[in-house]
Design an enzyme around this catalytic site. Structure first.
Site, PDB file in Angstrom:
ATOM      1  N   CYS A 156       6.788  -4.072   3.420  1.00 21.09           N
ATOM      2  CA  CYS A 156       5.685  -5.009   3.257  1.00 21.09           C
ATOM      3  C   CYS A 156       6.196  -6.357   2.781  1.00 21.09           C
ATOM      4  CB  CYS A 156       4.686  -4.470   2.250  1.00 21.09           C
ATOM      5  SG  CYS A 156       4.068  -2.836   2.641  1.00 21.09           S
ATOM      6  N   PRO A 189       0.836  -1.193   0.000  1.00 22.92           N
ATOM      7  CA  PRO A 189       0.000   0.000   0.000  1.00 22.92           C
ATOM      8  C   PRO A 189       0.874   1.248   0.000  1.00 22.92           C
ATOM      9  CG  PRO A 189       0.085  -0.944   2.203  1.00 22.92           C
ATOM     10  CD  PRO A 189       0.797  -1.905   1.286  1.00 22.92           C
ATOM     11  N   GLY A 236       3.107   4.154   0.848  1.00 22.81           N
ATOM     12  CA  GLY A 236       3.938   4.425   2.009  1.00 22.81           C
ATOM     13  C   GLY A 236       4.504   3.184   2.662  1.00 22.81           C
ATOM     14  N   CYS A 237       4.269   2.014   2.075  1.00 23.03           N
ATOM     15  CA  CYS A 237       4.761   0.781   2.688  1.00 23.03           C
ATOM     16  C   CYS A 237       6.209   0.559   2.284  1.00 23.03           C
ATOM     17  CB  CYS A 237       3.916  -0.398   2.236  1.00 23.03           C
ATOM     18  SG  CYS A 237       4.369  -1.942   3.008  1.00 23.03           S
ATOM     19  N   GLY A 238       7.072   0.385   3.274  1.00 20.49           N
ATOM     20  CA  GLY A 238       8.474   0.220   2.973  1.00 20.49           C
ATOM     21  C   GLY A 238       9.009  -1.170   3.219  1.00 20.49           C
TER      22      GLY A 238
END
Length: 271
Positions: free
Chosen positions: A108, A102, A104-106
């Site tokens: 995941c 999603p 802004g997911c760094g």
């Protein structure tokens, strides 16, 4: 970006009008025909994003490791189709790291706690920057954020070298994506990251420090604050971390020896 209609409420009444908002699109990153990651991103600079992501994730070591890269618009989004050497693909397959990211997911899809907090690469270069250089560099980043000027809703990452100025800027709805795009752009420049500054408009988390270490910059300068884990990671990686950078100063958290604090901006102005 896209312009959309809106109703605007204020204390003195309601009006109708338009607002520019950023696009957000699924971007699939595929290697040798296999999807490795799907990230929600701004549909711009996709080649730089694919290259920077591949470098940041350790999938490749140099841009030359990507044998081919095609950006294809498909019905549901965009595919960045890359082909890499079979030995690189074998290592990637062994990692079994499939991501659905999603905005802004760094991190995941990381399958273990140890992988999430793995040590960043070591940065050993020791340039010294005047404190005012950080302020001057950050002042250049704002005017260069074309998409944010229209939408006020995206992050930016910039690369600055003293004597050469602001050499690259990347924007995205996701802060990690913006940094990956910047890594990809810098990799194709005649740049010396060991002598440069990384500029961020977002908060600094561990993933941002890890990506900065891959880029090889000795100093991070950010508009927002860092997390405690980011501070510890930067300290261990040998990276100077300056945050809450404003026109009148900044907070310095790690490796202050790279910054010549000298006179404050106010003292320099008075002088």
């Amino acid at each position: 970006m896209r312009r959309v209609t809106r109703a605007v409420w204020r204390a003195d009444g309601v009006s109708n009008g338009e607002r520019a908002v950023p696009e957000e699109t699924p971007v699939a990153l595929t290697y040798n025909g296999t999807t490795h990651a799907v990230m929600m991103a701004s549909p711009v600079d996709i080649e730089a994003f694919a290259l920077g992501f591949s470098l940041s994730e350790g999938i490749i070591s140099t841009p030359a490791d990507i044998l081919s890269l095609d950006v294809i618009a498909v019905e549901d989004g965009i595919e960045a189709r890359m082909w890499i050497a079979e030995e690189k693909m074998a290592v990637l397959g062994a990692r079994r790291r499939y991501l659905a990211g999603p905005t802004g997911c760094g991190l995941c899809g990381v399958e273990s706690l140890a992988e999430a907090i793995k040590p960043a690469a070591q940065v050993t270069s020791r340039p010294v920057f005047a404190a005012t250089t950080l302020l001057e560099a950050m002042a250049l980043l704002g005017p260069a954020q074309a998409l944010n000027h229209e939408t006020r809703a995206v992050h930016a990452a910039g690369y600055f070298e003293p004597g050469r100025g602001l050499l690259a800027v990347a924007e995205d709805v996701g802060r990690h994506n913006a940094l990956d795009k910047l890594v990809g752009k810098v990799a194709r420049l005649d740049a010396e990251p060991a002598k440069g500054l990384l500029l961020l408009t977002s908060r600094v988390s561990i993933e941002m420090v890890q990506k900065a270490a891959v880029l090889g910059v000795p100093v991070i300068a950010a508009v927002s604050a860092p997390t405690s884990l980011a501070i510890r990671t930067a300290d261990k990686a040998g990276i100077t971390l300056a945050a809450v950078v404003r026109s009148d100063g900044f907070d310095l958290f790690t490796h202050p020896e790279r910054i010549d604090l000298g006179a404050s901006p106010r003292q320099a102005h008075v002088a």
